[in-house]
Design a protein around this motif. Structure first.
Motif, PDB file in Angstrom:
ATOM      1  N   LEU A 266     -26.791 -17.557  -4.727  1.00  0.00           N
ATOM      2  CA  LEU A 266     -28.210 -17.708  -4.413  1.00  0.00           C
ATOM      3  C   LEU A 266     -28.650 -19.164  -4.547  1.00  0.00           C
ATOM      4  O   LEU A 266     -29.417 -19.683  -3.723  1.00  0.00           O
ATOM      5  CB  LEU A 266     -29.040 -16.830  -5.350  1.00  0.00           C
ATOM      6  CG  LEU A 266     -28.916 -15.309  -5.121  1.00  0.00           C
ATOM      7  CD1 LEU A 266     -29.622 -14.546  -6.240  1.00  0.00           C
ATOM      8  CD2 LEU A 266     -29.503 -14.920  -3.772  1.00  0.00           C
TER       9      LEU A 266
ATOM     10  N   THR B 174     -23.465 -13.107   0.856  1.00  0.00           N
ATOM     11  CA  THR B 174     -24.060 -11.779   0.660  1.00  0.00           C
ATOM     12  C   THR B 174     -22.980 -10.743   0.369  1.00  0.00           C
ATOM     13  O   THR B 174     -23.132  -9.888  -0.511  1.00  0.00           O
ATOM     14  CB  THR B 174     -24.860 -11.377   1.905  1.00  0.00           C
ATOM     15  OG1 THR B 174     -25.837 -12.391   2.175  1.00  0.00           O
ATOM     16  CG2 THR B 174     -25.556 -10.051   1.688  1.00  0.00           C
TER      17      THR B 174
ATOM     18  N   ILE C  45     -29.027  -4.046  -4.742  1.00  0.00           N
ATOM     19  CA  ILE C  45     -29.515  -5.356  -4.325  1.00  0.00           C
ATOM     20  C   ILE C  45     -30.461  -5.174  -3.149  1.00  0.00           C
ATOM     21  O   ILE C  45     -30.153  -4.475  -2.186  1.00  0.00           O
ATOM     22  CB  ILE C  45     -28.341  -6.274  -3.924  1.00  0.00           C
ATOM     23  CG1 ILE C  45     -27.342  -6.371  -5.078  1.00  0.00           C
ATOM     24  CG2 ILE C  45     -28.829  -7.642  -3.509  1.00  0.00           C
ATOM     25  CD1 ILE C  45     -25.999  -6.845  -4.646  1.00  0.00           C
ATOM     26  N   LYS C  46     -31.635  -5.825  -3.252  1.00  0.00           N
ATOM     27  CA  LYS C  46     -32.602  -5.821  -2.163  1.00  0.00           C
ATOM     28  C   LYS C  46     -32.932  -7.260  -1.813  1.00  0.00           C
ATOM     29  O   LYS C  46     -33.437  -8.008  -2.646  1.00  0.00           O
ATOM     30  CB  LYS C  46     -33.872  -5.078  -2.567  1.00  0.00           C
ATOM     31  CG  LYS C  46     -33.662  -3.584  -2.800  1.00  0.00           C
ATOM     32  CD  LYS C  46     -34.975  -2.906  -3.150  1.00  0.00           C
ATOM     33  CE  LYS C  46     -34.787  -1.402  -3.379  1.00  0.00           C
ATOM     34  NZ  LYS C  46     -36.061  -0.746  -3.730  1.00  0.00           N
ATOM     35  N   LEU C  47     -32.619  -7.664  -0.566  1.00  0.00           N
ATOM     36  CA  LEU C  47     -32.901  -9.007  -0.069  1.00  0.00           C
ATOM     37  C   LEU C  47     -34.062  -8.925   0.919  1.00  0.00           C
ATOM     38  O   LEU C  47     -34.021  -8.143   1.870  1.00  0.00           O
ATOM     39  CB  LEU C  47     -31.666  -9.608   0.609  1.00  0.00           C
ATOM     40  CG  LEU C  47     -30.597 -10.185  -0.316  1.00  0.00           C
ATOM     41  CD1 LEU C  47     -29.351 -10.535   0.456  1.00  0.00           C
ATOM     42  CD2 LEU C  47     -31.131 -11.404  -1.036  1.00  0.00           C
TER      43      LEU C  47
ATOM     44  N   CYS D 213     -35.120 -11.760  -3.808  1.00  0.00           N
ATOM     45  CA  CYS D 213     -33.967 -10.881  -4.080  1.00  0.00           C
ATOM     46  C   CYS D 213     -34.233 -10.126  -5.376  1.00  0.00           C
ATOM     47  O   CYS D 213     -34.518 -10.741  -6.409  1.00  0.00           O
ATOM     48  CB  CYS D 213     -32.680 -11.706  -4.197  1.00  0.00           C
ATOM     49  SG  CYS D 213     -31.213 -10.698  -4.575  1.00  0.00           S
TER      50      CYS D 213
END
Length: 714
Positions: free
Chosen positions: A609, A663, A678-680, A689
């Motif tokens: 990140l 990713t 995980i949420k982007l 994120c």
């Protein structure tokens, strides 16, 4: 018959009279000494008390200023705690699903102060629920339309100043937080907090009853107060304090409290929310320190004057014994020459003449004896120091008589006190039964062939613990022909344990190296695939990931692979991008210790990140910011650790057309290894994120209680 007169008597030359001449008497020297000490003492005391008063005043100012600063930071922490509660609630799936009854139950269980309440408001101003009432009860619409518009425009939390509730008239502070669903503000979470929590902060400090502590909002209105809070809450503070706090974030100013007391007010404005904490000390109390210093100065001067009077009395008492001492010294030294020069003091010259002659013969007789004793004492001291430095105990054993002597250190090795009885049978009884035969065989062999004694065995202590002792000795033949063993004892328990630990550490090192090589192999395999697909920066990315893995290994090595704190993992990866004021990257969250596997996986994820932010995101611009927040949500089932990465201030973000290597690496390291979700979210203003871990998969210790989970890192 006339007798002869005989030989004339021998006449001895008279020694020079040291008493001749004009010199100073002992009384005069005593008076001169008294005045020589008195005058500088008075001057130094005066200067010292003046300097002490100034130092005390400066110390008091600094202490009170630091107290105000610390309490202003506690205001930020208290407000941030309530804001974080709203942020955690904003992530509740019940809101997105429209299950407001379930969300009403969750909101009532978060554990805010008893006088606080939480409301959920839609964008039309309708209040959907309020924790102060039961779910479904009719509620009035929200009247703060300007706040709703501002929340919809900024998507940021808002903190109000102190205001009165239009329905109940209660003094309240409101924290509003947008609930963002699909990049739009769908609802507003609002927490109404009473001044009681800030009043509790003041009460916890136990402010002196003559002092006054107060909390001011951004408009300078009193939110909490230590003295008569019910009378003054909601009123504007003194203009002096409001003007001073508007010009400077902290300082002190002469002022008058609202109840008419002249004070010096020390204020500090909280850096995050702009509220001000004020500590006011009465001017009369500050002036008391000068009066105390002046009082002690008078006491010292009085003591000095009393000392002068006592010196006058003592000078007369000293002179007479000195005269008698002179007479005795003259009798002792009659007929002997005086060596040395005059001291120009009448009594001291006389004593010097008498004692110098008498001491010359005594010194000659004692010199040889003292030198011999000094050599013996020095030799014994060196031996004791050597034994003490090496933690060795000395002992001697004569088998023919059974005599046994041991030093206090040797007694301690066998669990015995320094003064109690201790014989050779007691030594044998203290040895572990399985080792007694080996010890007896070693002693017998040393006496038989007159060789050195070297043996190690276990000793059972009085508390039933075991220690390893090494015995070293030599055979000595006494003047009567009896053989004896003389040697030392040494506690080698730590050495034995160190050898065992070394073996365990080598085995653990082999296991850790295999795991690390497997991680590097996985990263290398994925990097090779990226390179085969035409990624020119694959090699640099691979080296960066290896370096990030090395930093994470340094953290784990520092704790002997017992894990590391989440904040340390974040700082290890993000400190190279931090600015001098430590504002570019902000970390907030409770103290959380991670398992070693979670440290490695999360370290790689944060590295990816951060690398993406420096290449394409917010860290490409000087004004870019990164905020990382985390919390332990014990109210969810199962309990989870939530980590949120939010970028802002960078170039506009566009969603990628395909999933990148970074990713995939994050998903493989976190989702597969730790079971994380995980949420982007590629919002135009910056990437967001959100990573959710099961607590049992990542924490190295039990999750903290709800009250400790709200303590945030700096």
């Amino acid at each position: 018959m006339q007798e002869s007169d005989g030989p004339a008597p021998t006449s001895f030359p008279r020694p020079p009279n040291l008493l001749d001449g004009s010199r100073t008497s002992l009384r005069q020297i005593l008076w001169a000494l008294v005045f020589a000490l008195t005058l500088p003492a008075v001057l130094i005391a005066t200067a010292g008390f003046r300097s002490g008063y100034r130092a005390e005043r400066e110390t008091s100012d600094r202490r009170l200023q630091e107290t105000a600063r610390a309490l202003s930071l506690s205001l930020d922490r208290e407000i941030e705690k309530n804001e974080m509660v709203l942020r955690v609630l904003a992530l509740s799936p019940a809101i997105a699903q429209g299950d407001f009854a379930a969300f009403h139950r969750q909101a009532r269980e978060v554990g805010l102060a008893s006088q606080s309440r939480i409301a959920l408001i839609d964008m039309d101003g309708r209040v959907l629920l309020n924790t102060r009432t039961t779910y479904g009860a009719p509620l009035p619409d929200n009247w703060r339309e300007s706040v709703l518009r501002k929340m919809q425009e900024t998507h940021k939390a808002q903190l109000s100043d102190l205001h009165a509730d239009p329905i109940t008239g209660q003094a309240l502070i409101t924290i509003d937080l947008p609930v963002v669903i699909d990049a739009k503000v769908a609802y507003i979470l609002s927490a109404a907090i009473g001044p009681e929590i800030f009043q509790r902060i003041i009460a916890d400090q136990r402010v002196d009853r003559d002092w006054n502590a107060a909390v001011l909002d951004r408009s300078g209105r009193i939110v909490a107060r230590s003295r008569s809070p019910a009378e003054f809450i909601g009123q504007l503070a003194n203009p002096n304090i409001r003007d001073a706090s508007a010009m400077s974030p902290e300082g002190n100013v002469q002022s008058v409290t609202l109840d008419g007391i002249s004070v010096r007010a020390y204020f500090s404005k909280s850096p995050a929310y702009g509220w001000t904490f004020v500590v006011s000390v009465p001017v009369t109390e500050l002036a008391a320190s000068f009066q105390r210093s002046l009082f002690w100065l008078f006491i010292l001067v009085g003591c000095i004057l009393l000392g002068v009077l006592l010196a006058a009395i003592l000078s007369r008492l000293i002179a007479k014994p000195v005269d008698r001492l002179v007479a005795a010294a003259q009798a002792l030294g009659t007929g002997r020459e005086v060596t040395g020069t005059t001291t120009r003091v009448l009594e001291f010259d006389t004593i010097q003449k008498a004692l110098a002659d008498a001491a010359s013969d005594i010194r000659a007789q004692e010199r040889h004896r003292e030198e011999a004793l000094a050599r013996i004492a020095e030799s014994e001291a060196r031996l004791r120091l050597a034994l003490h430095a090496c933690h060795l105990g000395s002992w001697e054993y004569t088998p023919s008589t059974g005599a046994f002597e041991a030093s206090s250190q040797c007694r301690a090795h066998f669990g015995q006190g320094p003064d109690g009885p201790f014989c050779y049978d007691d030594l044998i009884a203290g040895i572990h039964p399985e080792d007694r035969a080996r010890q007896a065989e070693a002693v017998a062999q040393a006496l038989d062939i007159r060789s050195g004694l070297e043996v190690e065995f276990r000793v059972v202590q009085p508390d039933h613990g075991e220690r390893w002792i090494r015995i070293s000795g030599r055979v000595r033949s006494g003047t009567d022909g009896d053989l004896s063993l003389v040697g030392v004892s040494q506690d080698i328990t730590e050495q034995r344990l160190a050898d065992e630990r070394q073996g365990l550490l080598l085995h653990e090192l082999n296991h850790r190296v295999k795991n690390t090589l497997a991680t590097v192999q996985s990263v290398a395999t994925m990097t090779r695939r990226a390179a085969e697909q035409g990624d020119e920066g694959a090699w640099d990315a691979f080296m960066g990931r290896v370096q990030g893995l090395a930093k994470t290994h340094d953290l784990l090595t520092a704790t002997q692979w017992q894990g590391a704190s989440l904040e340390d993992v974040l700082r290890s990866e993000l400190d190279p991008y931090q600015d001098a004021m430590r504002q570019r990257i902000r970390l907030r969250g409770p103290r959380v210790n991670l398992q070693p596997g979670a440290v490695l996986a999360l370290g790689l994820a944060i590295h990816e990140l951060a690398t993406n932010a420096t290449k394409y995101g917010s860290l490409t611009l000087p004004e870019g910011r990164v905020s990382v927040m985390w919390a332990v949500a014990l109210s969810l089932s199962p309990p989870v650790l939530i980590v949120e990465w939010v970028e802002s201030g960078g170039p506009p973000v566009t969603p990628p057309r395909r999933q990148g290597f970074g990713t995939r690496l994050i998903q493989r390291g976190l989702a597969q290894q730790l079971g994380g979700e995980i949420k982007l979210d590629f919002q135009p203003e910056g990437i967001r994120c959100v990573i959710t871990f099961p607590v049992k998969a990542v924490l190295a210790e039990p999750a903290p209680a709800e009250d400790s989970a709200e303590r945030y890192a700096s």
